[in-house]
Motif scaffolding. Structure first.
Motif, PDB file in Angstrom:
ATOM      1  N   SER B  32       0.655  -1.163  -0.038  1.00 55.45           N
ATOM      2  CA  SER B  32      -0.044  -0.045  -0.087  1.00 55.45           C
ATOM      3  C   SER B  32       0.833   1.262  -0.015  1.00 55.45           C
ATOM      4  O   SER B  32       2.101   1.153   0.327  1.00 55.45           O
ATOM      5  CB  SER B  32      -0.970   0.043   1.329  1.00 55.45           C
ATOM      6  N   CYS B  33       0.196   2.453  -0.538  1.00 58.66           N
ATOM      7  CA  CYS B  33       1.144   3.499  -0.528  1.00 58.66           C
ATOM      8  C   CYS B  33       0.802   4.198   1.201  1.00 58.66           C
ATOM      9  O   CYS B  33      -0.079   3.594   1.938  1.00 58.66           O
ATOM     10  CB  CYS B  33       0.445   4.563  -1.443  1.00 58.66           C
ATOM     11  N   LEU B  34       1.585   5.215   1.293  1.00 59.12           N
ATOM     12  CA  LEU B  34       1.572   5.671   2.670  1.00 59.12           C
ATOM     13  C   LEU B  34       0.199   6.125   3.380  1.00 59.12           C
ATOM     14  O   LEU B  34      -0.029   5.787   4.399  1.00 59.12           O
ATOM     15  CB  LEU B  34       2.546   7.295   2.803  1.00 59.12           C
ATOM     16  N   CYS B  35      -0.634   6.670   2.416  1.00 61.46           N
ATOM     17  CA  CYS B  35      -2.077   7.057   2.769  1.00 61.46           C
ATOM     18  C   CYS B  35      -3.029   6.015   2.879  1.00 61.46           C
ATOM     19  O   CYS B  35      -4.188   6.084   3.093  1.00 61.46           O
ATOM     20  CB  CYS B  35      -2.363   8.190   2.145  1.00 61.46           C
ATOM     21  N   GLN B  36      -2.479   4.848   2.171  1.00 58.16           N
ATOM     22  CA  GLN B  36      -3.441   3.581   2.004  1.00 58.16           C
ATOM     23  C   GLN B  36      -4.737   3.890   1.101  1.00 58.16           C
ATOM     24  O   GLN B  36      -5.542   2.899   0.968  1.00 58.16           O
ATOM     25  CB  GLN B  36      -4.187   3.204   3.624  1.00 58.16           C
ATOM     26  N   GLN B  85      -1.994   8.563 -10.563  1.00 56.27           N
ATOM     27  CA  GLN B  85      -1.586   9.480 -11.753  1.00 56.27           C
ATOM     28  C   GLN B  85      -0.282   9.103 -12.374  1.00 56.27           C
ATOM     29  O   GLN B  85       0.608   8.648 -11.626  1.00 56.27           O
ATOM     30  CB  GLN B  85      -1.384  10.720 -10.692  1.00 56.27           C
ATOM     31  N   VAL B  97       2.075   7.811  -9.392  1.00 54.16           N
ATOM     32  CA  VAL B  97       2.216   8.448  -8.186  1.00 54.16           C
ATOM     33  C   VAL B  97       0.859   8.298  -7.537  1.00 54.16           C
ATOM     34  O   VAL B  97      -0.323   8.386  -8.331  1.00 54.16           O
ATOM     35  CB  VAL B  97       2.693   9.686  -8.385  1.00 54.16           C
ATOM     36  N   CYS B  98       0.914   8.082  -6.244  1.00 56.58           N
ATOM     37  CA  CYS B  98      -0.421   8.630  -5.479  1.00 56.58           C
ATOM     38  C   CYS B  98      -0.629   9.884  -5.316  1.00 56.58           C
ATOM     39  O   CYS B  98       0.368  10.516  -4.779  1.00 56.58           O
ATOM     40  CB  CYS B  98      -0.363   7.851  -3.909  1.00 56.58           C
ATOM     41  N   PRO B  99      -1.591  10.773  -5.997  1.00 57.65           N
ATOM     42  CA  PRO B  99      -1.843  12.186  -5.870  1.00 57.65           C
ATOM     43  C   PRO B  99      -2.239  12.566  -4.445  1.00 57.65           C
ATOM     44  O   PRO B  99      -1.893  13.768  -4.176  1.00 57.65           O
ATOM     45  CB  PRO B  99      -2.923  12.280  -6.874  1.00 57.65           C
ATOM     46  N   VAL B 100      -2.526  11.687  -3.525  1.00 58.08           N
ATOM     47  CA  VAL B 100      -2.790  12.075  -2.133  1.00 58.08           C
ATOM     48  C   VAL B 100      -1.370  12.368  -1.288  1.00 58.08           C
ATOM     49  O   VAL B 100      -1.253  13.198  -0.671  1.00 58.08           O
ATOM     50  CB  VAL B 100      -3.791  11.104  -1.575  1.00 58.08           C
ATOM     51  N   CYS B 101      -0.614  11.203  -1.351  1.00 63.04           N
ATOM     52  CA  CYS B 101       0.363  11.095  -0.324  1.00 63.04           C
ATOM     53  C   CYS B 101       1.767  11.404  -1.154  1.00 63.04           C
ATOM     54  O   CYS B 101       2.870  11.482  -0.381  1.00 63.04           O
ATOM     55  CB  CYS B 101       0.606   9.855   0.671  1.00 63.04           C
ATOM     56  N   GLY B 102       1.897  11.317  -2.472  1.00 66.36           N
ATOM     57  CA  GLY B 102       3.040  11.456  -3.210  1.00 66.36           C
ATOM     58  C   GLY B 102       3.803  10.194  -3.363  1.00 66.36           C
ATOM     59  O   GLY B 102       4.799  10.220  -3.991  1.00 66.36           O
ATOM     60  N   ALA B 103       3.355   9.020  -2.991  1.00 63.92           N
ATOM     61  CA  ALA B 103       4.255   7.784  -2.858  1.00 63.92           C
ATOM     62  C   ALA B 103       4.376   7.402  -4.286  1.00 63.92           C
ATOM     63  O   ALA B 103       3.205   7.462  -5.163  1.00 63.92           O
ATOM     64  CB  ALA B 103       3.579   6.528  -2.147  1.00 63.92           C
ATOM     65  N   ASN B 104       5.558   6.828  -4.672  1.00 66.08           N
ATOM     66  CA  ASN B 104       5.604   6.251  -6.056  1.00 66.08           C
ATOM     67  C   ASN B 104       4.637   4.647  -5.859  1.00 66.08           C
ATOM     68  O   ASN B 104       4.743   4.134  -4.989  1.00 66.08           O
ATOM     69  CB  ASN B 104       7.187   5.604  -6.194  1.00 66.08           C
TER      70      ASN B 104
END
Lengths: 153, 158
Positions: B32-36, B85, B97-104
């Motif tokens: 998962s990305c940082l913000c889930q 994105q 990229v996750c546009p919410v938290c910026g994670a790749n």
């Protein structure tokens, strides 16, 4: 010992430049970079997708966005702590903490200028990815490095 | 790692360290990305490598990036696929990229056969370990490679 609070003649001349992957966000640092710490905390790993982050403390007054400020997005990963990234390409640039407004923590991989010093330590090794093995001789700290004043991870 | 070329699969003919266990024995690997907002699971990892190219270093803000290759049929989004994105970092090559938290975020190969997962997103142990460094010719001067993994100036041979 150089204290970040005291003026240092050398730091007045230091100029570092960096940018995000797509080049939209550009920054300058007129001053010294603090020691580079390699952060293995789960938040840093997830925020970047990498094995660990490479971060250095920079005085906020020395750090300026010179292009693309409007493209910078921020995610508040814990209360008062924001991770700032380019909304176009995703490059992480800095993190900030509301309670420590005088410093920012730079993501070293975005520097275009030469990095003046090698990394100094691994931190949050208790959260290290199981698939990554630390083989270098740098000091390892289970959590924050001793004496850290800003507590931005 | 510029996604867009041919998929790189080291599970066949690679070093013993590149061998991946019997898929039947592999439990699902979660990530998962940082913000889930973005969550996924993968059945197996068939490529695992560190990329030192300048674009990966910029995109991750890090000393290097680490990507895990998952065959597309073994990868499934659980949430957030529609949020992802994409940024075309070089012609025909994309980053996600996750546009919410910026994670790749995971990105699909140009031929749609592989998903390349930024390994920092894994929540569970993928069970395998990185086998190689690529684009060491572009390595950050401030970073020393201390392990004995295979090193390639650019992409590893197919």
């Amino acid at each position: 010992m150089t204290s970040p609070e005291r003026p240092n003649p050398a730091r007045e001349h230091a100029l570092h430049r960096g940018s995000c992957l797509c080049g939209t966000v550009r920054y300058e640092i007129r001053g010294e970079l603090g020691p580079i710490v390699l952060c293995h905390c789960a938040q840093c790993r997830k925020a970047q997708g990498s094995a660990f982050a490479a971060n250095a403390v920079v005085r906020a007054q020395d750090f300026s966005i010179v292009a693309g400020r409007e493209a910078l997005a921020a995610y508040e990963s814990s209360p008062g702590k924001k991770r700032h990234f380019c909304a176009r390409c995703g490059s992480p640039i800095i993190s900030t903490r509301d309670s420590v407004p005088d410093v920012v923590r730079l993501r070293i991989g975005t520097l275009d200028s030469a990095v003046p010093n090698p990394p100094s330590a691994h931190i949050f090794t208790r959260s290290k990815a199981g698939w990554y093995e630390i083989l270098d001789a740098l000091p390892q700290h289970a959590e924050l490095e001793p004496g850290r004043r800003d507590r931005i991870g | 790692l510029a996604i867009g070329g041919d998929p790189i699969n080291l599970s066949e003919g690679g070093s013993p360290a590149a061998a991946v266990g019997d898929p039947k024995e592999v439990t699902m690997i979660s990530g998962s990305c940082l913000c889930q907002a973005i969550r996924f699971e993968a059945k197996q990892v068939v490529f695992f490598g560190h990329c030192h190219c300048s674009m990966c270093r910029k995109a991750h803000g890090a000393a290097f990036a680490t990507f895990a290759g998952v065959p597309a049929e073994d990868f499934r989004y659980l949430a957030g696929a529609e949020l992802i994105q994409r940024y075309e970092s070089s012609p025909g090559s994309h980053r996600a990229v996750c546009p919410v938290c910026g994670a790749n975020a995971p990105v699909k190969s140009a031929d749609n056969r592989m998903m390349y997962v930024p390994a920092g997103l894994f929540d569970s142990d993928p069970g395998v370990r990185p086998t190689l460094h690529m684009f060491v010719g572009s390595k950050a001067p401030w970073w020393e490679i201390d392990d004995k993994l295979l090193k390639y100036e650019e992409y590893p041979p197919q």
